[in-house]
Every structure is written in structure tokens, then in C-alpha cells.
Enzyme design. Structure first.
Site, short mmCIF file in Angstrom:
data_model
loop_
_atom_site.label_atom_id
_atom_site.label_comp_id
_atom_site.label_asym_id
_atom_site.label_seq_id
_atom_site.Cartn_x
_atom_site.Cartn_y
_atom_site.Cartn_z
N LYS A 36 8.53 -13.49 28.55
CA LYS A 36 8.04 -14.88 28.54
C LYS A 36 8.83 -15.76 29.49
O LYS A 36 8.27 -16.49 30.30
CB LYS A 36 8.13 -15.47 27.12
CG LYS A 36 7.24 -14.81 26.11
CD LYS A 36 7.33 -15.49 24.76
CE LYS A 36 8.71 -15.39 24.13
NZ LYS A 36 9.13 -14.02 23.85
N THR A 37 10.15 -15.70 29.37
CA THR A 37 10.98 -16.54 30.22
C THR A 37 10.82 -16.14 31.69
O THR A 37 10.77 -16.98 32.58
CB THR A 37 12.45 -16.45 29.77
OG1 THR A 37 12.50 -16.83 28.39
CG2 THR A 37 13.33 -17.38 30.57
N ASP A 220 9.58 -23.57 27.53
CA ASP A 220 10.01 -22.29 26.96
C ASP A 220 10.35 -22.49 25.49
O ASP A 220 10.64 -23.61 25.07
CB ASP A 220 11.25 -21.78 27.73
CG ASP A 220 11.48 -20.27 27.55
OD1 ASP A 220 10.70 -19.64 26.81
OD2 ASP A 220 12.43 -19.74 28.14
N GLU A 221 10.32 -21.44 24.70
CA GLU A 221 10.67 -21.50 23.26
C GLU A 221 9.87 -22.59 22.55
O GLU A 221 10.41 -23.36 21.76
CB GLU A 221 12.18 -21.77 23.08
CG GLU A 221 13.09 -20.83 23.87
CD GLU A 221 13.42 -19.54 23.13
OE1 GLU A 221 12.85 -19.31 22.05
OE2 GLU A 221 14.22 -18.76 23.67
N GLN A 251 9.98 -16.06 16.21
CA GLN A 251 11.34 -16.47 16.55
C GLN A 251 11.58 -17.94 16.27
O GLN A 251 12.49 -18.55 16.83
CB GLN A 251 11.65 -16.16 18.01
CG GLN A 251 11.67 -14.68 18.32
CD GLN A 251 12.14 -14.41 19.73
OE1 GLN A 251 13.31 -14.57 20.05
NE2 GLN A 251 11.23 -14.01 20.59
N ARG A 606 18.06 -8.86 20.43
CA ARG A 606 18.93 -9.23 21.55
C ARG A 606 19.48 -7.99 22.26
O ARG A 606 20.03 -8.06 23.34
CB ARG A 606 20.13 -10.08 21.08
CG ARG A 606 19.82 -11.44 20.46
CD ARG A 606 18.92 -12.27 21.32
NE ARG A 606 17.54 -12.14 20.89
CZ ARG A 606 16.50 -12.46 21.65
NH1 ARG A 606 16.66 -12.89 22.87
NH2 ARG A 606 15.27 -12.33 21.19
N1 LIG Z 1 7.54 -6.63 34.39
C1 LIG Z 1 8.82 -6.41 34.14
N2 LIG Z 1 9.46 -5.37 34.69
C2 LIG Z 1 10.76 -5.13 34.44
N3 LIG Z 1 11.53 -5.87 33.65
C3 LIG Z 1 10.96 -6.95 33.07
C4 LIG Z 1 9.60 -7.27 33.27
N4 LIG Z 1 9.32 -8.38 32.56
C5 LIG Z 1 10.46 -8.73 31.94
N5 LIG Z 1 11.47 -7.89 32.24
C6 LIG Z 1 12.85 -7.93 31.74
O1 LIG Z 1 12.82 -7.85 30.32
C7 LIG Z 1 13.85 -8.63 29.75
C8 LIG Z 1 13.28 -9.64 28.79
O2 LIG Z 1 12.56 -10.65 29.49
P1 LIG Z 1 12.59 -12.16 29.04
O3 LIG Z 1 13.96 -12.60 28.74
O4 LIG Z 1 11.80 -12.94 30.02
O5 LIG Z 1 11.78 -12.00 27.67
P2 LIG Z 1 11.38 -13.13 26.63
O6 LIG Z 1 10.01 -12.82 26.18
O7 LIG Z 1 11.64 -14.47 27.18
O8 LIG Z 1 12.40 -12.80 25.44
P3 LIG Z 1 12.88 -13.76 24.24
O9 LIG Z 1 11.71 -13.81 23.31
O10 LIG Z 1 14.02 -13.02 23.65
O11 LIG Z 1 13.20 -15.08 24.84
C9 LIG Z 1 14.57 -9.27 30.91
O12 LIG Z 1 15.69 -8.49 31.23
C10 LIG Z 1 13.54 -9.23 32.02
O13 LIG Z 1 14.12 -9.26 33.29
MG LIG Z 2 12.88 -16.05 26.56
#
Ligand SMILES: Nc1ncnc2c1ncn2[C@@H]1O[C@H](COP(=O)(O)OP(=O)(O)OP(=O)(O)O)[C@@H](O)[C@H]1O
Ligand SMILES: [Mg+2]
Length: 722
Positions: A36-37, A220-221, A251, A606
Site C-alpha cells: 500500500k505504501t 496512508d493508514e 490494522q 512486521r
Molecule cells: N511489487 C512488488 N515487488 C517487490 N516487492 C514489493 C512489491 N510491492 C511491495 N513490495 C515490498 O513489500 C514490502 C511491503 O510493502 P509496503 O510497506 O508498501 O506494504 P504496506 O501494505 O504499506 O504494509 P503495512 O500494511 O504494514 O503498512 C516492502 O518491502 C515493499 O518494498
Molecule cells: Mg504501509
């Protein structure tokens, strides 16, 4: 410059779809670690790269200052753009910025100061004293919770319903507190938002300006926004229907601060959101970890429902350790951290998470003894330390002498003979003339009243400081303040003041760094009186951030709340016991247990590679020994995902009824008293500090002075009394 292809490369189809959505509100609803981020940041880069907007035409709201900084760093690595001046930050930070720009319309002085939580509490206490409110019947903390709760709902005192005597009194306190803040020209955290919201609502031209400017708003969030934050977003983004929100209902962990998961469905309804993208592939964790997280969260009933899968393979089993007490638990963690380090995992990629802040103390103690560098992220931060706040209070008075909170903090610190009685007279004077304490003080000194030598000295000192400030740099101001105030001398005379002296020195460094970083090197106070105010706000708003960013390799300690959005190679979750996690208070609150479970979900997700869960059969808590059993959340994880690591079996004895009783090891079985001097063949003379373990394998910690602290097995240490 990188091509468009590069920017979007590596995204999966859903992510790609989300990043390149058309200019209309959208919701990206997805579980932890699904990107997402990453999607949000990539969208910003893509919008700029394809000239759909400029860096100044969008606003990005993140949950912490650290997250905002990370986002900007990632952006600059994707695109060669200048991110300075971009509107990316927390709700508080962004509102603060708007209020600074329109302080007149917002009814604030140009140099208005921000009250942090501690300042706010003391301001509320003062109001209650003036009103003669019984603080046993109305605990100030409760009043603070009430006031902030109202503000987070967007309600001023005159708009709150009060159905009984108790709530009427709270409403009165709220009104009086607001009045006092207005008079002092200060704003608490919740006020920043509410006032900004009111400003935008009241002033159509300001509203139109920002609506026009921010063609794109990205959040975000989103699941942790409160009512007022949602209304604020709606006001800014409603006109263009241009909000891109990402979040995960599983979350949502800030209900206690007014977060409303309901904002997600309101958003869908209010903005007629048609674009809901669900990301289902998790890129962060191996499947054992992910399956455990999924197994835990399915026990919650109120969910929007998502599936998460990973192609990363099973990975390592989740390690579960049952310690016999808290010391054993933290020793286990220390040993494992050492092992991880030997395996080449950097310390900064390892996190120790705990449910409550108080749990960090014993972990810190073990890490300290084992010489493992660590950083408490989000704990007592640099700018929250007492001596730093004292020094900042002097600077605040220089910036605005009518700041009562700052004045009260240091009017008699270092001590200058202004007692409680003198202070009361001053407060009385301020009350009678409806003026600030500073004005009351100058009046009193002006009248040459007897018996106010201390006060005279204080007024003279502050005036002198104000005079000195002209023409010098911010760093010089900080230096002048810590010296002229007597703070430096005060702590230098204190045997235990070494750290505090260093912190004061560090404040000067921080001031110098701040003026360099933000405004070029050659500013002095005459050229830019604003700089001081900006620095003070930096201290209140960004407390601790630069501390956490120091390049030094260090293990990361933090509460689960503070870990949101972050990821680590290895994660330890300590104290996974009934009563601690889930927290015992949760049992009494509506929906409390589900919120605890979401917290556990956040904690577990995490970890990228390795996850440890530990609990202790007994631990000291609030000065008492408490016997624990494993948390229900551990039972919710399927056995085949885990590996049990046992504690030393000698320590365990079971009483009838399945309850644990700790092995008996009474003080009388210890051969030396704490504090007893001893001699060791190799380390020389030392002092007994503490015992660890139990009768069958008792270890003793000895301070050998220059040879340092050593933990020795008593049986082999051959210590002699001296
Ligand atoms: N398409 C992709 N290919 C490879 N790695 C990815 C891809 N998308 C995301 N990632 C990696 O996966 C990990 C999680 O991504 P991110 O932090 O954006 O998730 P999130 O959904 O925001 O998580 P959270 O809910 O914990 O905030 C990061 O290390 C990111 O770089
Ligand atoms: Mg995130």
C-alpha cells in the site's frame, strides 16, 4: 531521468492499476505488507513524472514524521525532483503549516507555540485550580481526555451535550481551558486540527486556495483517521473528489485516540467511491508468518475481509519461547540477538516489540549489560527529556513572554527562591488583571514590592536574554540560554547530571543543525525572528525523529503502536501473556479484545524472515510478582507453523490446578547480600548487584568497577567476601 517504464516496473497488476487510476477518489483496501505504501509513493512519482501535477500540486498525509521523510527519500530515489516545500506530513504537521500561513485569520499570534501532552496537562491543572475544581472528583487527566475527545469530534465546548452535573463541569473546564489557551496564544495537538478545520470552513477564499492547489490528496493508514481528520480531508478534497486513500481495517489500532474504521465506509459513501482496489499478494513475509497473522485475525468478527497470500515460501517456523521469568525472557532475547548478529543480520533490522511502554525497562537493562546498542523508538525522546524542556522553556519565553506554561516550568528552576507563596501571589495578580503571569510579574517588579528579590532577578534575567538575542544565531541563542539561565551550572554540580549536561550541549548542536538544514547558514535572529519559533515547533512536533534516524547501528525497541507501517528482518514480541497482550484493560472495554487482536496482527506482520514470541511464567510488574500464562493469541496460531523453544526445565514446578508457581529461591539461600563486597580471582574486587536464575543454577551479577559488570555462575565463580 528514468523512464516511465522503470517507475512502474515490478508492480503486480493490481498495484499497477492502483498507481495509475484516473483522477477521482479511490480506496486501496489491502492487508499488511501488500505494498500500500509503495503504491501510494509510486503514484506520487508517476503523477509528477507524467506531468499530471507538480510536486506542489499534491498533498500526502502519513502517520508519522518518519514515514513522511521516508516517503520523500523514496521519491527522490525514483525521480530527480526537489521535494523541499512539498506538502507531505502528518495531519498535525500540515495543519500547523496552514495555521502559520494564516495565523491572523485563525486568531492566533504569529509566534504561537504548541503545547505537548505534558504542557497541556499542566495547563489544565492550572485552569482547574483557578476554578476551584476538586481534582479528585475530576482527575486532570480525565479532563484532558474529555477535551481532546471533544476536539477530535470537531466540537467546541458550546456545542457539546452535557446531560449531568459531571459532564457539565467538564464542559466548563473545557471552555475555561480554551479561553486560557487563546489568551496565552498557544495550541495543543488536537487544537491544531480543529482550528485549521474551522479556519477552512469559515474562510471561503482560503479554502478555495487550498482546494485549487491540492488537485491530488493521498492518505496512508486511512483506517486510523479520526472524525475530525476525516472532515478536514473532506473539506479539502471534496470539491475535486480527489482523495486517494490506502488502508487496512485489520490494522486499525488507535480507537483510544478516536480513530474510526467507519471512516472507510463513510468515505465510500460520501465520495461515491467506485474504485476500490484490493491488493492480495504480500511481499513482506514468508508464509508461516503470514498464515499465523491470518489465523489470528480471522477470530475477529467485524472485518471487511481480505485474503493475503505470498509466493515467498514457508520460511522459518515461528519460534515460541516460554521463559520462567522476565529476566530469563530478556536474557533469551539478548542471546538470540547476538546469534542473529553473528548470522550477519544488522541490528537495525531487528526489532523488539512490546504492548506497553513499561516493558522496555528490563529489556533495556539486559541490552545495556550485554553491550548491545539499542534505540527506544518513540519512548522518552530527546526533546521530551526534562533538562531539554527546561532549556526550551527559556527559549519559548524569549519568543513569547506571555507563555504561562513555559514560565511556570522555569520561574524557579534552577531554584532562585521563588516559593509556592510567591507564585500564588503572582497567579492571583494575573487573575485580577486578566493578564499573563509575565505581565503580572513585571507589574509586581515595577511596583518595587518588597520580598520579591527572586522575582526581580527572574524578570531581569529574561529581559537580559531577550536583549542578548538580537543579532545572534539560533545556536548562539541556545548556548546563551543554557548558560545564563544557570541550567548548565546546575547540572554540572549534580553528581548524576552528566547525561543532562550532554543533552543540553546536544540542544545547542540541534539548534545549529536546524538553522543550517532549514534556512541556510547565515541567518541571525534579526534577519529571521521566525527561526526560533520554527525551531520550537520542530522540537514539539518532530520530537525524537532525528534521534531515531541517527546512522548508528542499533537494535530497535518500540511499542507495537509505534511499529505500524515498518518492517524488519527479525521481530521479537515479548510478554505475549494474558493480561499483558491482550492487555487486561481490554477485557473491560467494548470491542477491546478485537482491537488487541488487530494490534497482534500488526505486530506479527512486521517480520520479514523470523518471528519470535515469548512469554514468562512470572514477572515483576508495578513492583509485584505476577504469574502469567500464554496469551490466547499464541493458541490461535496453528501448531504446525511454530517451533517451541523451551526454557530451562529446572525452573518449572507445577502446583495443582495447572497453575504455575515459581521455583523457590528465597533471599536466605543467597550466600551474599546485595551490596556485599567480594573478590574474584581474575576480576579483582567488586560489589554484588543482583541475582538471576534460581537455586539450581544461580547466577550473580557483580560490578567490578574498572573491569565492568559481570554475570557469573555462582557455583563456579569462587567469590570471597571482603
Ligand atoms: N511489487 C512488488 N515487488 C517487490 N516487492 C514489493 C512489491 N510491492 C511491495 N513490495 C515490498 O513489500 C514490502 C511491503 O510493502 P509496503 O510497506 O508498501 O506494504 P504496506 O501494505 O504499506 O504494509 P503495512 O500494511 O504494514 O503498512 C516492502 O518491502 C515493499 O518494498
Ligand atoms: Mg504501509
Amino acid at each position: 531521468m528514468q523512464s516511465e517504464i522503470d517507475l512502474l516496473q515490478g508492480l503486480n497488476d493490481k498495484q499497477l492499476q492502483a498507481v495509475t487510476l484516473p483522477h477521482i477518489s479511490a480506496l486501496i483496501l489491502a492487508g499488511a505488507g501488500s505494498g500500500k505504501t509503495r503504491v501510494l509513493t509510486t503514484r506520487i512519482a508517476w503523477l509528477i513524472q507524467t506531468s499530471q501535477t507538480s510536486p506542489m500540486g499534491l498533498m500526502a498525509v502519513t502517520f508519522t514524521n518518519k514515514a513522511a521523510k521516508e516517503m520523500l527519500t523514496r521519491l527522490t530515489s525514483m525521480l530527480p525532483i526537489n521535494t523541499r516545500g512539498m506538502w507531505a506530513g502528518t495531519f498535525h504537521g500540515l495543519c500547523n503549516r496552514m495555521l502559520r500561513a494564516h495565523y491572523r485569520e485563525a486568531g492566533l499570534p504569529s509566534t504561537f507555540q504548541i503545547l505537548d501532552t505534558a504542557d497541556q496537562l499542566s495547563a489544565i491543572k492550572r485552569v482547574m485550580k483557578v476554578m476551584n475544581v476538586d481534582d479528585e472528583k475530576y482527575p486532570p487527566k480525565q479532563a484532558m481526555g474529555y477535551i481532546n475527545g471533544c476536539k477530535e469530534e470537531g466540537l467546541r465546548a458550546d456545542a457539546v451535550d452535557a446531560y449531568d452535573g459531571h459532564s457539565q463541569k467538564l464542559r466548563e473546564i473545557y471552555a475555561a481551558y480554551d479561553q486560557q489557551c487563546n489568551r496565552d496564544g498557544v495550541a495543543d495537538f488536537a487544537e491544531l486540527l480543529l482550528r485549521c478545520y474551522e479556519l477552512l470552513q469559515r474562510e471561503p477564499h482560503i479554502r478555495a486556495h487550498y482546494q485549487q492547489r491540492f488537485q491530488y490528496i493521498l492518505v496512508d493508514e486511512f483506517q486510523d483517521t479520526n472524525r475530525l481528520q476525516y472532515l478536514w480531508l473532506k473539506l479539502l478534497g471534496g470539491a475535486h473528489n480527489s482523495i486517494f486513500a490506502v488502508g487496512d481495517d485489520d490494522q486499525s489500532i488507535y480507537a483510544f485516540r478516536g480513530a474510526r474504521v467507519g471512516n472507510m465506509s463513510d468515505f465510500q459513501r460520501d465520495f461515491k467511491v467506485e474504485n476500490i482496489v484490493k491488493l492480495e499478494e504480500n511481499y513482506r513475509s514468508h508464509s508461516n508468518i503470514l498464515d499465523a497473522a491470518n489465523a489470528i485475525i480471522t477470530n475477529n468478527t467485524n472485518r471487511l475481509g481480505k485474503n493475503l497470500w505470498t509466493s515467498a515460501g514457508k520460511g522459518e517456523p515461528i519460534r515460541i519461547y516460554e521463559a520462567y521469568n522476565d529476566t530469563d525472557e530478556s536474557q533469551f532475547i539478548v542471546d538470540e540477538v547476538n546469534m542473529l548478529q553473528n548470522e550477519g543480520v544488522p541490528l537495525s533490522d531487528i526489532a523488539l516489540l512490546y504492548r506497553s511502554n513499561a516493558q522496555s525497562r528490563i529489556l533495556e537493562h539486559s541490552l545495556f549489560s550485554a553491550n548491545i546498542p539499542y534505540r527506544v523508538y518513540g519512548g522518552l525522546r530527546f526533546f521530551e527529556r526534562a533538562e531539554v524542556k527546561h532549556a526550551l522553556a527559556y527559549i519559548r519565553l524569549i519568543a513569547n513572554a506571555n507563555d504561562d506554561t513555559a514560565l511556570l516550568r522555569i520561574i524557579n528552576f534552577p531554584p532562585r527562591g521563588i516559593g509556592a507563596r510567591g507564585l500564588e501571589q503572582l497567579q492571583e495578580g494575573a487573575r485580577q488583571n486578566d493578564c499573563s503571569l509575565w505581565q503580572a510579574a513585571t507589574n509586581k517588579v515595577g511596583e518595587g514590592m518588597l520580598g520579591s528579590k527572586g522575582l526581580e532577578g527572574f524578570v531581569g534575567l529574561i529581559r537580559h536574554m531577550i536583549d542578548q538575542t538580537y543579532g545572534i544565531t539560533l545556536g548562539e541563542v541556545a548556548e546563551m540560554v543554557i548558560n545564563l539561565s544557570g541550567l548548565m551550572a546546575h547540572y554540572q554540580n549534580d553528581k548524576e547530571g552528566e547525561d543532562r549536561v550532554e543533552n543540553l550541549q546536544e540542544l545547542v548542536t540541534a539548534a545549529v543543525a536546524f538553522s543550517k538544514q532549514d534556512l541556510g547558514n547565515h541567518h541571525n535572529m534579526e534577519e529571521d525572528a521566525d527561526l526560533m519559533t520554527q525551531f520550537l515547533n520542530h522540537a514539539s512536533l518532530e520530537a525524537g525523529d532525528h534521534q531515531a534516524d541517527v546512522g548508528h547501528e542499533a537494535l530497535q525497541l518500540m511499542t507495537v503502536h509505534a511499529a505500524k507501517g515498518l518492517e524488519f528482518h527479525s521481530v521479537f514480541i515479548g510478554g505475549v501473556e494474558e493480561g499483558l497482550f491482550p492487555h487486561e484493560q481490554a477485557a473491560y472495554e467494548n470491542g477491546g479484545l478485537e482491537e488487541e487482536r488487530r494490534l497482534m496482527y500488526v505486530a506479527v506482520t512486521r517480520a520479514r524472515q523470523r518471528l519470535y514470541l515469548s512469554y514468562a511464567q512470572s514477572r515483576m510488574l508495578h513492583g509485584q510478582v505476577r504469574y502469567g500464562i500464554a496469551s490466547r493469541f499464541i493458541d490461535e496460531i496453528p501448531e504446525d507453523l511454530t517451533k517451541r523453544l523451551n526454557s530451562k526445565p529446572a525452573a518449572k514446578t507445577y502446583a495443582t490446578g495447572g497453575q504455575y508457581t515459581p521455583a523457590k529461591s528465597t533471599q536466605s539461600s543467597y550466600p551474599f547480600k546485595i551490596g556485599q563486597g567480594v573478590r574474584h580471582g581474575k576480576f579483582g574486587e567488586g560489589v554484588i548487584v543482583s541475582y538471576e536464575g534460581n537455586a539450581s543454577d544461580l547466577a550473580v551479577k557483580v560490578n567490578f568497577g574498572s573491569a565492568g559488570l559481570k554475570t557469573l555462575m555462582l557455583e563456579y565463580a569462587k567469590l570471597e567476601k571482603i
